[in-house]
Write a protein that holds these residues in place. Structure first.
Motif, PDB file in Angstrom:
ATOM      1  N   GLN A  13       6.230   9.006  -3.783  1.00 42.43           N
ATOM      2  CA  GLN A  13       7.863   8.657  -3.552  1.00 42.43           C
ATOM      3  C   GLN A  13       7.762   7.265  -3.180  1.00 42.43           C
ATOM      4  O   GLN A  13       7.078   6.576  -3.282  1.00 42.43           O
ATOM      5  CB  GLN A  13       7.848   9.553  -1.851  1.00 42.43           C
ATOM      6  CG  GLN A  13       7.616  10.842  -2.071  1.00 42.43           C
ATOM      7  CD  GLN A  13       7.355  11.559  -0.587  1.00 42.43           C
ATOM      8  OE1 GLN A  13       6.159  11.950  -0.372  1.00 42.43           O
ATOM      9  NE2 GLN A  13       8.311  11.822   0.194  1.00 42.43           N
ATOM     10  N   ASN A  14       9.248   7.024  -3.069  1.00 45.38           N
ATOM     11  CA  ASN A  14       9.646   5.509  -3.226  1.00 45.38           C
ATOM     12  C   ASN A  14       8.804   4.670  -2.056  1.00 45.38           C
ATOM     13  O   ASN A  14       8.393   3.365  -2.385  1.00 45.38           O
ATOM     14  CB  ASN A  14      11.144   5.485  -2.998  1.00 45.38           C
ATOM     15  CG  ASN A  14      11.925   5.611  -4.180  1.00 45.38           C
ATOM     16  OD1 ASN A  14      11.414   5.623  -5.367  1.00 45.38           O
ATOM     17  ND2 ASN A  14      13.086   6.617  -3.839  1.00 45.38           N
ATOM     18  N   ASP A  15       8.771   5.356  -0.720  1.00 41.10           N
ATOM     19  CA  ASP A  15       8.048   4.554   0.136  1.00 41.10           C
ATOM     20  C   ASP A  15       6.663   4.425   0.087  1.00 41.10           C
ATOM     21  O   ASP A  15       5.905   3.275   0.594  1.00 41.10           O
ATOM     22  CB  ASP A  15       8.307   5.361   1.634  1.00 41.10           C
ATOM     23  CG  ASP A  15       9.614   4.817   2.184  1.00 41.10           C
ATOM     24  OD1 ASP A  15      10.399   4.097   1.830  1.00 41.10           O
ATOM     25  OD2 ASP A  15       9.899   5.357   3.271  1.00 41.10           O
ATOM     26  N   PHE A  16       6.115   4.784  -0.904  1.00 40.47           N
ATOM     27  CA  PHE A  16       4.590   4.581  -1.221  1.00 40.47           C
ATOM     28  C   PHE A  16       4.290   3.971  -2.353  1.00 40.47           C
ATOM     29  O   PHE A  16       3.395   3.438  -2.902  1.00 40.47           O
ATOM     30  CB  PHE A  16       3.785   6.086  -1.515  1.00 40.47           C
ATOM     31  CG  PHE A  16       3.948   6.694  -0.176  1.00 40.47           C
ATOM     32  CD1 PHE A  16       3.027   6.379   1.033  1.00 40.47           C
ATOM     33  CD2 PHE A  16       4.283   8.120  -0.135  1.00 40.47           C
ATOM     34  CE1 PHE A  16       2.868   7.043   2.306  1.00 40.47           C
ATOM     35  CE2 PHE A  16       4.043   8.759   1.186  1.00 40.47           C
ATOM     36  CZ  PHE A  16       3.430   8.298   2.247  1.00 40.47           C
ATOM     37  N   LEU A  17       5.443   3.978  -3.298  1.00 40.65           N
ATOM     38  CA  LEU A  17       5.273   2.912  -4.896  1.00 40.65           C
ATOM     39  C   LEU A  17       5.965   1.954  -5.101  1.00 40.65           C
ATOM     40  O   LEU A  17       5.805   1.051  -5.704  1.00 40.65           O
ATOM     41  CB  LEU A  17       6.059   4.040  -5.672  1.00 40.65           C
ATOM     42  CG  LEU A  17       4.775   5.171  -6.370  1.00 40.65           C
ATOM     43  CD1 LEU A  17       4.684   6.122  -5.225  1.00 40.65           C
ATOM     44  CD2 LEU A  17       4.865   5.368  -7.691  1.00 40.65           C
ATOM     45  N   LEU A  18       7.239   1.559  -4.322  1.00 46.85           N
ATOM     46  CA  LEU A  18       8.140   0.620  -4.352  1.00 46.85           C
ATOM     47  C   LEU A  18       7.700  -0.606  -3.390  1.00 46.85           C
ATOM     48  O   LEU A  18       7.031  -0.615  -2.265  1.00 46.85           O
ATOM     49  CB  LEU A  18       9.532   0.750  -3.763  1.00 46.85           C
ATOM     50  CG  LEU A  18      10.034   1.863  -4.747  1.00 46.85           C
ATOM     51  CD1 LEU A  18      11.668   2.075  -4.488  1.00 46.85           C
ATOM     52  CD2 LEU A  18      10.208   1.698  -6.212  1.00 46.85           C
ATOM     53  N   SER A  19       7.441  -1.707  -4.067  1.00 46.89           N
ATOM     54  CA  SER A  19       6.971  -2.997  -3.604  1.00 46.89           C
ATOM     55  C   SER A  19       7.880  -3.319  -2.301  1.00 46.89           C
ATOM     56  O   SER A  19       8.957  -2.954  -2.240  1.00 46.89           O
ATOM     57  CB  SER A  19       7.244  -4.220  -4.625  1.00 46.89           C
ATOM     58  OG  SER A  19       6.750  -5.262  -4.076  1.00 46.89           O
ATOM     59  N   GLY A  20       7.306  -3.803  -1.351  1.00 44.17           N
ATOM     60  CA  GLY A  20       7.755  -4.040   0.005  1.00 44.17           C
ATOM     61  C   GLY A  20       8.028  -2.941   0.784  1.00 44.17           C
ATOM     62  O   GLY A  20       8.401  -3.229   2.216  1.00 44.17           O
ATOM     63  N   ARG A  21       7.571  -1.878   0.462  1.00 43.88           N
ATOM     64  CA  ARG A  21       7.818  -0.810   1.444  1.00 43.88           C
ATOM     65  C   ARG A  21       6.455  -0.798   2.523  1.00 43.88           C
ATOM     66  O   ARG A  21       5.470  -1.385   2.012  1.00 43.88           O
ATOM     67  CB  ARG A  21       7.786   0.645   0.734  1.00 43.88           C
ATOM     68  CG  ARG A  21       8.829   0.909  -0.216  1.00 43.88           C
ATOM     69  CD  ARG A  21      10.271   0.677   0.656  1.00 43.88           C
ATOM     70  NE  ARG A  21      11.509   0.722  -0.342  1.00 43.88           N
ATOM     71  CZ  ARG A  21      12.262   1.563  -0.590  1.00 43.88           C
ATOM     72  NH1 ARG A  21      12.059   2.703  -0.071  1.00 43.88           N
ATOM     73  NH2 ARG A  21      13.271   1.419  -1.361  1.00 43.88           N
ATOM     74  N   CYS A  24       3.348   0.921   0.766  1.00 41.74           N
ATOM     75  CA  CYS A  24       3.258   0.633  -0.795  1.00 41.74           C
ATOM     76  C   CYS A  24       1.793   0.602  -0.996  1.00 41.74           C
ATOM     77  O   CYS A  24       0.915   0.026  -0.447  1.00 41.74           O
ATOM     78  CB  CYS A  24       4.217  -0.426  -1.036  1.00 41.74           C
ATOM     79  SG  CYS A  24       3.912  -0.714  -2.901  1.00 41.74           S
ATOM     80  N   VAL A  25       1.325   1.583  -2.091  1.00 46.45           N
ATOM     81  CA  VAL A  25       0.132   1.638  -2.328  1.00 46.45           C
ATOM     82  C   VAL A  25      -0.171   0.557  -3.714  1.00 46.45           C
ATOM     83  O   VAL A  25       0.473   1.187  -4.609  1.00 46.45           O
ATOM     84  CB  VAL A  25      -0.431   3.131  -2.663  1.00 46.45           C
ATOM     85  CG1 VAL A  25      -2.018   2.874  -3.243  1.00 46.45           C
ATOM     86  CG2 VAL A  25      -0.443   3.927  -1.366  1.00 46.45           C
ATOM     87  N   ALA A  26      -0.825  -0.057  -3.370  1.00 48.45           N
ATOM     88  CA  ALA A  26      -1.106  -1.233  -4.677  1.00 48.45           C
ATOM     89  C   ALA A  26      -1.802  -0.158  -5.822  1.00 48.45           C
ATOM     90  O   ALA A  26      -2.612   0.471  -5.511  1.00 48.45           O
ATOM     91  CB  ALA A  26      -2.290  -2.245  -4.315  1.00 48.45           C
ATOM     92  N   TYR A  78       8.971   5.968   7.744  1.00 49.37           N
ATOM     93  CA  TYR A  78       8.666   5.869   6.224  1.00 49.37           C
ATOM     94  C   TYR A  78       8.885   7.279   6.022  1.00 49.37           C
ATOM     95  O   TYR A  78       8.574   8.244   7.059  1.00 49.37           O
ATOM     96  CB  TYR A  78       7.143   5.384   5.989  1.00 49.37           C
ATOM     97  CG  TYR A  78       6.027   6.549   6.449  1.00 49.37           C
ATOM     98  CD1 TYR A  78       5.444   7.368   5.675  1.00 49.37           C
ATOM     99  CD2 TYR A  78       5.584   6.180   7.631  1.00 49.37           C
ATOM    100  CE1 TYR A  78       4.555   8.090   6.202  1.00 49.37           C
ATOM    101  CE2 TYR A  78       4.743   7.025   8.145  1.00 49.37           C
ATOM    102  CZ  TYR A  78       4.055   8.053   7.585  1.00 49.37           C
ATOM    103  OH  TYR A  78       3.311   8.827   7.879  1.00 49.37           O
ATOM    104  N   CYS A  79       9.060   7.719   4.551  1.00 56.37           N
ATOM    105  CA  CYS A  79       9.636   9.019   4.165  1.00 56.37           C
ATOM    106  C   CYS A  79      10.442   9.850   5.259  1.00 56.37           C
ATOM    107  O   CYS A  79       9.980  11.333   5.544  1.00 56.37           O
ATOM    108  CB  CYS A  79       8.340   9.581   3.952  1.00 56.37           C
ATOM    109  SG  CYS A  79       7.209   8.975   2.423  1.00 56.37           S
ATOM    110  N   VAL A  80      11.240   9.134   5.720  1.00 61.65           N
ATOM    111  CA  VAL A  80      12.087   9.906   6.583  1.00 61.65           C
ATOM    112  C   VAL A  80      13.101  10.941   5.982  1.00 61.65           C
ATOM    113  O   VAL A  80      13.788  10.429   4.748  1.00 61.65           O
ATOM    114  CB  VAL A  80      13.019   8.757   7.528  1.00 61.65           C
ATOM    115  CG1 VAL A  80      14.356   9.710   8.352  1.00 61.65           C
ATOM    116  CG2 VAL A  80      12.206   8.069   8.480  1.00 61.65           C
ATOM    117  N   ALA A  81      13.408  11.979   6.314  1.00 64.89           N
ATOM    118  CA  ALA A  81      13.907  13.120   5.653  1.00 64.89           C
ATOM    119  C   ALA A  81      15.446  12.637   5.315  1.00 64.89           C
ATOM    120  O   ALA A  81      16.108  12.005   6.146  1.00 64.89           O
ATOM    121  CB  ALA A  81      14.044  14.394   6.487  1.00 64.89           C
TER     122      ALA A  81
END
Length: 189
Positions: A13-21, A24-26, A78-81
């Motif tokens: 999901q975007n909150d785990f993949l996109l920079s600055g979140r 974000c998981v490197a 994060y990951c809010v519906a």
């Protein structure tokens, strides 16, 4: 691989993949092309595809305790519906007939109907991909094993904040009896 196989794509999901979140998981974004190959392979072999995603209330009341602070003091969580951050990354977008399981904790099995869905579909084999190793990958793999599924973690289709964390988790899961192999090894088995 036999029929009765399900591919899990966890927390891509975007909150785990996109920079600055905030979470974000490197390394997670770098696995997207490999997971796409695995997804194409699963679809071409008629596997059941299951997306496992985080989804939280905007106030964070259903978030796990160590992360509730991300919903406090004006933080957006994060990951809010319903938000862009909770959406599955575009490159791995699910097809209409694919299943989405929503969770609020690390394991895809914790307080979800995943086990019931798998048993209804006569799934025996679970293939795991996504992010990240010490939390959702490992939690889901261990629980799947505990429910007596044959579990494969596709090592080059999973990520962690560092290579050391990934390798330590792979060693631990192998020692538990969870099969940890690359996509190439999976395709050649």
């Amino acid at each position: 691989m036999q029929t009765g196989t399900a591919l899990f794509i966890i927390d891509m999901q975007n909150d785990f993949l996109l920079s600055g979140r905030p979470l974000c998981v490197a390394g997670a974004m770098q696995t997207v092309p490999q997971i796409k190959k695995l997804l194409d392979y699963a679809r071409s072999n008629d596997w059941t595809v299951i997306y496992v995603i985080r989804e939280h209330d905007k106030n964070g009341i259903n978030a796990d305790k160590p992360r509730r602070y991300l919903f406090e003091n004006g933080m957006n969580g994060y990951c809010v519906a319903g938000t862009e951050g909770a959406q599955i990354i575009e490159e791995l977008h699910p097809l209409e007939n694919e299943i989405i399981i929503k969770k609020t904790r690390n394991s895809a099995f914790f307080r979800t109907n995943l086990d019931s869905v798998l048993r209804c579909l006569k799934i025996k084999n679970v293939v795991i991909s996504g992010t990240q190793y010490p939390n959702c990958i490992r939690g889901t793999a261990v629980d799947a094993m505990s429910y007596d599924y044959d579990v494969i973690v596709v090592t080059d289709c999973c990520s962690a904040k560092t290579l050391e964390i990934a390798n330590a988790n792979i060693i631990d899961m192998k020692n538990m009896g969870i099969k940890c192999i690359t996509l190439e090894e999976l395709q050649n088995s």
